[in-house]
Each structure stands twice: as structure tokens, then as C-alpha cells.
Design a protein around this motif. Structure first.
Motif, mmCIF file in Angstrom:
data_model
loop_
_atom_site.group_PDB
_atom_site.id
_atom_site.type_symbol
_atom_site.label_atom_id
_atom_site.label_comp_id
_atom_site.label_asym_id
_atom_site.label_seq_id
_atom_site.Cartn_x
_atom_site.Cartn_y
_atom_site.Cartn_z
ATOM 1 N N ASP A 124 0.831 -1.197 0.000
ATOM 2 C CA ASP A 124 0.000 0.000 0.000
ATOM 3 C C ASP A 124 0.872 1.256 0.000
ATOM 4 O O ASP A 124 1.867 1.348 0.727
ATOM 5 C CB ASP A 124 -0.893 -0.016 1.253
ATOM 6 N N VAL A 125 0.508 2.226 -0.809
ATOM 7 C CA VAL A 125 1.303 3.450 -0.961
ATOM 8 C C VAL A 125 1.451 4.174 0.372
ATOM 9 O O VAL A 125 2.555 4.640 0.723
ATOM 10 C CB VAL A 125 0.651 4.389 -2.008
ATOM 11 N N GLN A 126 0.374 4.270 1.130
ATOM 12 C CA GLN A 126 0.433 4.986 2.402
ATOM 13 C C GLN A 126 1.326 4.267 3.410
ATOM 14 O O GLN A 126 2.060 4.909 4.161
ATOM 15 C CB GLN A 126 -0.979 5.157 2.970
ATOM 16 N N ARG A 127 1.265 2.945 3.426
ATOM 17 C CA ARG A 127 2.132 2.192 4.341
ATOM 18 C C ARG A 127 3.597 2.369 3.947
ATOM 19 O O ARG A 127 4.465 2.545 4.799
ATOM 20 C CB ARG A 127 1.757 0.707 4.335
ATOM 21 N N ARG A 128 3.870 2.324 2.657
ATOM 22 C CA ARG A 128 5.255 2.506 2.200
ATOM 23 C C ARG A 128 5.759 3.901 2.554
ATOM 24 O O ARG A 128 6.909 4.072 2.951
ATOM 25 C CB ARG A 128 5.359 2.268 0.696
ATOM 26 N N LYS A 129 4.894 4.873 2.407
ATOM 27 C CA LYS A 129 5.276 6.254 2.755
ATOM 28 C C LYS A 129 5.552 6.376 4.249
ATOM 29 O O LYS A 129 6.529 7.013 4.659
ATOM 30 C CB LYS A 129 4.175 7.231 2.347
ATOM 31 N N LEU A 130 4.694 5.762 5.050
ATOM 32 C CA LEU A 130 4.889 5.828 6.501
ATOM 33 C C LEU A 130 6.197 5.163 6.898
ATOM 34 O O LEU A 130 6.953 5.695 7.724
ATOM 35 C CB LEU A 130 3.716 5.154 7.207
ATOM 36 N N LEU A 131 6.485 4.017 6.299
ATOM 37 C CA LEU A 131 7.745 3.335 6.584
ATOM 38 C C LEU A 131 8.942 4.213 6.223
ATOM 39 O O LEU A 131 9.894 4.351 6.994
ATOM 40 C CB LEU A 131 7.817 2.027 5.794
ATOM 41 N N ARG A 132 8.883 4.805 5.033
ATOM 42 C CA ARG A 132 9.976 5.650 4.565
ATOM 43 C C ARG A 132 10.144 6.869 5.477
ATOM 44 O O ARG A 132 11.268 7.223 5.856
ATOM 45 C CB ARG A 132 9.708 6.098 3.133
ATOM 46 N N ASP A 133 9.028 7.485 5.861
ATOM 47 C CA ASP A 133 9.089 8.672 6.707
ATOM 48 C C ASP A 133 9.652 8.347 8.089
ATOM 49 O O ASP A 133 10.458 9.104 8.635
ATOM 50 C CB ASP A 133 7.701 9.298 6.851
ATOM 51 N N ARG A 134 9.223 7.223 8.655
ATOM 52 C CA ARG A 134 9.698 6.844 9.991
ATOM 53 C C ARG A 134 11.179 6.477 9.952
ATOM 54 O O ARG A 134 11.946 6.833 10.855
ATOM 55 C CB ARG A 134 8.872 5.674 10.521
ATOM 56 N N ASP A 135 11.584 5.750 8.922
ATOM 57 C CA ASP A 135 13.007 5.402 8.782
ATOM 58 C C ASP A 135 13.866 6.666 8.655
ATOM 59 O O ASP A 135 14.925 6.793 9.278
ATOM 60 C CB ASP A 135 13.225 4.514 7.563
ATOM 61 N N ARG A 136 13.393 7.599 7.835
ATOM 62 C CA ARG A 136 14.144 8.840 7.631
ATOM 63 C C ARG A 136 14.184 9.675 8.906
ATOM 64 O O ARG A 136 15.180 10.350 9.182
ATOM 65 C CB ARG A 136 13.508 9.636 6.493
ATOM 66 N N GLU A 137 13.096 9.619 9.681
ATOM 67 C CA GLU A 137 13.070 10.376 10.930
ATOM 68 C C GLU A 137 14.117 9.846 11.899
ATOM 69 O O GLU A 137 14.884 10.616 12.486
ATOM 70 C CB GLU A 137 11.678 10.281 11.550
ATOM 71 N N CYS A 138 14.169 8.531 12.071
ATOM 72 C CA CYS A 138 15.167 7.933 12.959
ATOM 73 C C CYS A 138 16.583 8.202 12.452
ATOM 74 O O CYS A 138 17.485 8.542 13.229
ATOM 75 C CB CYS A 138 14.928 6.427 13.076
ATOM 76 N N ALA A 139 16.777 8.066 11.148
ATOM 77 C CA ALA A 139 18.092 8.342 10.562
ATOM 78 C C ALA A 139 18.466 9.806 10.741
ATOM 79 O O ALA A 139 19.635 10.146 10.984
ATOM 80 C CB ALA A 139 18.106 7.971 9.082
ATOM 81 N N GLY A 140 17.473 10.679 10.643
ATOM 82 C CA GLY A 140 17.714 12.109 10.826
ATOM 83 C C GLY A 140 18.177 12.437 12.228
ATOM 84 O O GLY A 140 19.043 13.311 12.431
ATOM 85 N N TRP A 141 17.626 11.762 13.204
ATOM 86 C CA TRP A 141 18.054 11.996 14.587
ATOM 87 C C TRP A 141 19.511 11.587 14.776
ATOM 88 O O TRP A 141 20.278 12.277 15.461
ATOM 89 C CB TRP A 141 17.163 11.206 15.544
ATOM 90 N N VAL A 142 19.901 10.462 14.172
ATOM 91 C CA VAL A 142 21.293 10.026 14.257
ATOM 92 C C VAL A 142 22.200 11.033 13.565
ATOM 93 O O VAL A 142 23.261 11.402 14.087
ATOM 94 C CB VAL A 142 21.449 8.623 13.629
ATOM 95 N N ARG A 143 21.790 11.507 12.393
ATOM 96 C CA ARG A 143 22.596 12.494 11.665
ATOM 97 C C ARG A 143 22.748 13.776 12.492
ATOM 98 O O ARG A 143 23.845 14.366 12.533
ATOM 99 C CB ARG A 143 21.928 12.813 10.326
ATOM 100 N N GLU A 144 21.687 14.217 13.151
ATOM 101 C CA GLU A 144 21.754 15.433 13.962
ATOM 102 C C GLU A 144 22.743 15.283 15.112
ATOM 103 O O GLU A 144 23.480 16.227 15.449
ATOM 104 C CB GLU A 144 20.371 15.764 14.509
#
Length: 247
Positions: A124-144
Motif C-alpha cells: 500500500d502506498v500509504q504504508r510505504r510512505k509511513l515506513l519511509r518517513d519513519r526510517d528517515r526520521e530515525c536516521a535524521g536523529w542520528v545524523r543530527e
């Protein structure tokens, strides 16, 4: 209004049950061993009912991944706020990852299988988007956190390394270490690698890499055992009690 609310609750409960059974099936038989037919047989729901929740097998697996990453994200978000130097905050993220594995082994192990599955086309497009957004959010915290370390002078990133690439390398080692332990089981004696041993190996692998970048305070020179206790006491007191059996 109450009828609609009750129906929605029943739908959520049914979906939760389907996901619990699917996760167990995924852990026992792998991605290829999971199918809508087998799920229908195991739960005694019709395939039509299951398809009301998940459009494809990949969509079902994506839903499992969403459950997993929501648990992990909540722990990461708390860990990133730890009061300490940037390297200690990175260490706190590692503690959060360990807690996720110890407290939710069924989610953690299933996630390792999920990350090897191709969900790009049929989930599902929305599930894939949510997965991508959550992964990027966690990765963003590590980058910060890495950026903060560079700003504070605790870390010097030399070309071609950036905060983004070091964050990617950290994730790669963390995920790759666990996947490697799972896939290497047939090659070595001793059977399945216990979760506590896997967590220890990931912790050592990541921190040795960060020491190689000269990120202070070095793992070999700082009392990170004391940092771990502070993280547990101030950020994860309830989880610590569960792990210690003081529920």
C-alpha cells in the motif's frame, strides 16, 4: 455513533490478530513461507476478509514493518533527548535499539526478514510512505547527533565523510551485524545466536567504528557502562525494571 466505534474497534482487533499470526509465520517460515492462503487457514478467516485489511502479501509485510518501526521510533525519540555529550547520546540510541530487541524479540526478528523483502511495488502506498518517513526520521536523529559532535569539536569528519554518510554506515553495521549473525548460524557451531550476544556484538562493532573516526570520548577511554546505567535510570526506567525482572 457507538455502533461505528465498536465496529472500528473490532476491525482493529481483527487486524492486530492477523498481524500477530502473520509475524509468527514470517519468523518460522520466512518471507516465502508466508501467504494469504496459509494465513486464512491459520486464523480461520476467509481470504476475502484478509484482503479487506491487506491488498497483497507485500502489503501485509509492510503492515508488520509499520508496527515494528513505531515501537523502535518511540524508543529512539526518547534516547535522542539524553542529557550528555553527543557520543553518549549516540550510545543512548544504541541502548534503545538493544531494548527494542530484548523487549520485542518477535518484532525485531521479523524486521530482519522484512528488510530483505521487496516492498516497493505491491505494498500500500500509504504504508510505504509511513515506513519511509519513519526510517528517515530515525536516521535524521542520528545524523543530527553526528552534526552536534562535529559542531562541539568531538568529531572531525574528513572528506569524503559527512554526517549523512556516517549515519548510513552506523545503520549498515547495526543492521548488518544482526543479519550476519542470523545468516551465519549454519556456518558455526553453537546454534542460534542469543539476543543478548547479538546486542553485545552490535554495540562493540558500532563503537569500534566510531572510535576509528576519533569521535570523543572514545569507547576505549570512557566509562560507557556508567553512561548505560544513566540512560536506563533517566530515560528507560520502566524498561529496565522489566529486563531485570522487577515488573
Amino acid at each position: 455513533m457507538s455502533t461505528t466505534t465498536r465496529k472500528q474497534k473490532e476491525i482493529r482487533q481483527r487486524e492486530g490478530y492477523l498481524l500477530d499470526v502473520a509475524r509468527k509465520m514470517l519468523m518460522e517460515h520466512g518471507f516465502s513461507g508466508l501467504s494469504m492462503d496459509r494465513l486464512a487457514e491459520a486464523t480461520e478467516y476467509s481470504k476475502g476478509t484478509i484482503y479487506q485489511h491487506f491488498s497483497t502479501k507485500e502489503d501485509l509485510v509492510a503492515a508488520l514493518a509499520v508496527q515494528s518501526i513505531e515501537h523502535r521510533r518511540e524508543l529512539f525519540e526518547r534516547a535522542r533527548k539524553f542529557d550528555g555529550r553527543a557520543r553518549e547520546r549516540m550510545f543512548a540510541i544504541g541502548v534503545a535499539d538493544e531494548l527494542f530487541g530484548r523487549l520485542h524479540p518477535q518484532y525485531y526478528k521479523a524486521e530482519m526478514v522484512i528488510r530483505l523483502a521487496n516492498l516497493q511495488d505491491r505494498a500500500d502506498v500509504q504504508r510505504r510512505k509511513l515506513l519511509r518517513d519513519r526510517d528517515r526520521e530515525c536516521a535524521g536523529w542520528v545524523r543530527e547527533i553526528i552534526e552536534d559532535a562535529a559542531h562541539d569539536g568531538d568529531l572531525v569528519l574528513r572528506t569524503p565523510w559527512t554526517a549523512e554518510s556516517l549515519a548510513k554506515a552506523t545503520f549498515a553495521i547495526a543492521v548488518g551485524t544482526h543479519l550476519g549473525l542470523v545468516n551465519a548460524e549454519p556456518l558455526f557451531e553453537g546454534g542460534e545466536c542469543p539476543m543478548d550476544h547479538a546486542c553485545c556484538m552490535k554495540r562493540e562493532s558500532v563503537n569500534m567504528m566510531l572510535d576509528g573516526f576519533g569521535w570523543r570520548p572514545l569507547y576505549t577511554e570512557w566509562d560507557y557502562a556508567a553512561t548505560r546505567i544513566r540512560v536506563m535510570e533517566t530515560i528507560f526506567p520502566d524498561e529496565w525494571r522489566i529486563i531485570n525482572g522487577d515488573q
